[in-house]
Motif scaffolding. Structure first.
Motif, PDB file in Angstrom:
ATOM      1  N   LEU A 121       0.883   7.285  -6.288  1.00 36.05           N
ATOM      2  CA  LEU A 121      -0.246   7.982  -6.174  1.00 36.05           C
ATOM      3  C   LEU A 121      -0.004   9.504  -5.496  1.00 36.05           C
ATOM      4  CD1 LEU A 121      -3.285   5.347  -5.019  1.00 36.05           C
ATOM      5  CD2 LEU A 121      -2.453   6.203  -7.631  1.00 36.05           C
ATOM      6  N   GLU A 122       0.655   9.796  -4.445  1.00 39.84           N
ATOM      7  CA  GLU A 122       0.857  11.510  -4.174  1.00 39.84           C
ATOM      8  C   GLU A 122       1.982  12.328  -4.989  1.00 39.84           C
ATOM      9  OE1 GLU A 122       1.759  10.147   0.393  1.00 39.84           O
ATOM     10  OE2 GLU A 122      -0.562   9.304   0.852  1.00 39.84           O
ATOM     11  N   ARG A 148      -6.974   5.799  -5.503  1.00 42.75           N
ATOM     12  CA  ARG A 148      -7.196   4.179  -4.376  1.00 42.75           C
ATOM     13  C   ARG A 148      -8.548   3.530  -4.130  1.00 42.75           C
ATOM     14  NH1 ARG A 148      -5.116   8.744  -0.645  1.00 42.75           N
ATOM     15  NH2 ARG A 148      -2.739   8.467  -0.532  1.00 42.75           N
ATOM     16  N   ASP A 163       0.877   3.801  -2.226  1.00 40.42           N
ATOM     17  CA  ASP A 163       1.128   5.309  -2.696  1.00 40.42           C
ATOM     18  C   ASP A 163       2.659   6.762  -2.584  1.00 40.42           C
ATOM     19  OD1 ASP A 163      -1.685   5.201  -1.581  1.00 40.42           O
ATOM     20  OD2 ASP A 163      -0.873   4.867   0.605  1.00 40.42           O
ATOM     21  N   THR A 201       0.781  -1.475  -0.098  1.00 44.31           N
ATOM     22  CA  THR A 201      -0.350  -0.209  -0.105  1.00 44.31           C
ATOM     23  C   THR A 201       1.021   1.421  -0.099  1.00 44.31           C
ATOM     24  OG1 THR A 201      -1.473  -1.019   0.919  1.00 44.31           O
ATOM     25  CG2 THR A 201      -2.003   1.223   1.017  1.00 44.31           C
ATOM     26  N   ILE A 242      -9.359   1.829  -7.221  1.00 46.11           N
ATOM     27  CA  ILE A 242      -8.014   0.305  -7.462  1.00 46.11           C
ATOM     28  C   ILE A 242      -8.133  -0.625  -6.086  1.00 46.11           C
ATOM     29  CG2 ILE A 242      -5.657  -0.308  -6.214  1.00 46.11           C
ATOM     30  CD1 ILE A 242      -4.483   2.218  -7.120  1.00 46.11           C
ATOM     31  N   LYS A 243      -9.067   0.203  -4.916  1.00 41.94           N
ATOM     32  CA  LYS A 243      -9.686  -1.089  -3.750  1.00 41.94           C
ATOM     33  C   LYS A 243     -10.996  -1.849  -4.191  1.00 41.94           C
ATOM     34  CE  LYS A 243     -11.379  -0.423   0.507  1.00 41.94           C
ATOM     35  NZ  LYS A 243     -11.910   0.058   1.986  1.00 41.94           N
ATOM     36  N   ALA A 258      -4.957  11.516  -6.291  1.00 39.44           N
ATOM     37  CA  ALA A 258      -4.222  10.361  -5.348  1.00 39.44           C
ATOM     38  C   ALA A 258      -6.021   9.455  -4.609  1.00 39.44           C
ATOM     39  CB  ALA A 258      -3.977  10.291  -4.526  1.00 39.44           C
ATOM     40  N   ASP A 259      -6.292  10.184  -4.438  1.00 39.26           N
ATOM     41  CA  ASP A 259      -8.153   9.728  -3.441  1.00 39.26           C
ATOM     42  C   ASP A 259      -8.797   8.585  -4.343  1.00 39.26           C
ATOM     43  OD1 ASP A 259      -7.127  10.901  -0.435  1.00 39.26           O
ATOM     44  OD2 ASP A 259      -8.484  12.151  -0.449  1.00 39.26           O
TER      45      ASP A 259
END
Length: 345
Positions: free
Chosen positions: A263-264, A275, A260, A256, A278-279, A271-272
């Motif tokens: 993504l960050e 995420r 990140d 993770t 992806i989840k 990014a959120d």
């Protein structure tokens, strides 16, 4: 002018245009506003090189090598225009991404000092290695309605953004590279722009049990380049590697954090959203090739149902890093813009 001089100042432009929080869900509106200001500051001749139709084939003509590019380079901009270009870049990146992007630009000066030591070659080397040869391109008309996009690109940096009806849709392909991976001479000795990406990948692969590693390990020799390179469209790679369902909780946390780190690079709400996507996509796979020790050529990839991360460090005796975040269906906003483009063009 050295790009590091423009690291912090352009962020102020966002506060002037948008006095509220930078983390509100208005990425598309901010990009549109700054892009309009940037275009307004250009001369007609500059604008003719910076602006393209949204459907222009140039929008997908991306690459990360030093080559001739279309668009308007920062070298050709006035100080004001260059600041506005960096302000636009800041609308798409988080603090971590901005620091990495601008430092990647600065490495061109490091390469110039290394490769241009021979006085007879300095002019030719300068033409190739220039921290201001990063190009801004605007595709379509920045507006709250309709589709448009923008790109900042040069050696080892390609960031592609797509917006429709004021909503940011995609930020892929998103490429960052580093040469040298670690600076080993001069005043910046020890600097590693993409060190976290490397060390987190190594930490995860070293945590694997022999059985886990057997599944994750895809090649004894790391590929000389990312497998997808600069392809316009990519698909899932095979073998996929080790699924996150086979990791223990500590290892899942490592995976993770690794994701990140990619993504960050982008602003928080981007990014959120990624995420969350992806989840929903089910298992995420980790694959490794090459050696596990620092200094050994190595490669890894992380992929799920919708995305792919590739990282490669094999060139220049494993001191030259390439990394990319791709979306299988969504690069250049294809998945969400297909119907729009069909209707409009």
């Amino acid at each position: 002018m050295h790009p590091l001089r423009f690291f912090a100042v352009p962020l102020l432009a966002l506060y002037l245009v948008f006095p509220g929080s930078l983390h509100a869900h208005d990425a598309g509106a901010q990009m549109s506003a700054i892009a309009k200001i940037f275009l307004a500051a250009l001369t007609p001749e500059q604008k003719s090189r910076a602006a393209f139709e949204f459907a222009d084939v140039e929008r997908e003509n991306w690459h990360f090598i030093p080559r001739e590019r279309k668009g308007l380079s920062m070298k050709e901009m006035t100080p004001q225009q260059r600041l506005l270009a960096h302000a636009l870049l800041n609308t798409g990146l988080g603090l971590r991404g901005t620091a990495k992007a601008v430092t990647i630009m600065s490495l061109e000066e490091v390469l110039f000092q290394i490769e241009g030591a021979d006085e007879s070659k300095r002019a030719a080397v300068r033409e190739k290695r220039d921290p201001e040869k990063y190009f801004v391109s605007i595709f379509g008309e920045p507006a709250d309605k309709g589709a448009w996009g923008w790109r900042v690109e040069g050696h080892h940096l390609s960031l592609n953004f797509t917006i429709k009806d004021g909503q940011l849709l995609r930020v892929t392909p998103a490429f960052m590279g580093s040469n040298p991976g670690e600076i080993r001479q001069g005043p910046l000795t020890g600097l590693r722009v993409l060190a976290v990406e490397e060390e987190m990948g190594r930490e995860l692969v070293k945590s694997l049990t022999p059985d886990q590693f057997k599944t994750a390990f895809v090649a004894t020799e790391a590929p000389k380049e990312m497998i997808t390179a600069a392809e316009h469209k990519v698909s899932a790679l095979s073998p996929a590697g080790l699924p996150d369902t086979s990791l223990d909780e500590k290892q899942k946390g490592m995976l993770t954090r690794l994701i990140d780190e990619y993504l960050e690079r982008m602003r928080p709400e981007i990014a959120d959203e990624a995420r969350a996507e992806i989840k929903k996509g089910g298992p995420v796979y980790f694959a490794w090739a090459g050696g596990k020790e620092r200094g050994e050529p190595h490669y890894y990839r992380v992929q799920g149902k919708t995305f792919l991360i590739e990282y490669d460090n094999t060139q220049n005796e494993a001191n030259h890093v390439h990394s990319v975040w791709r979306s299988f269906d969504g690069d250049f906003g294809r998945d969400l813009l297909g119907e729009h483009v069909k209707q409009a063009h």
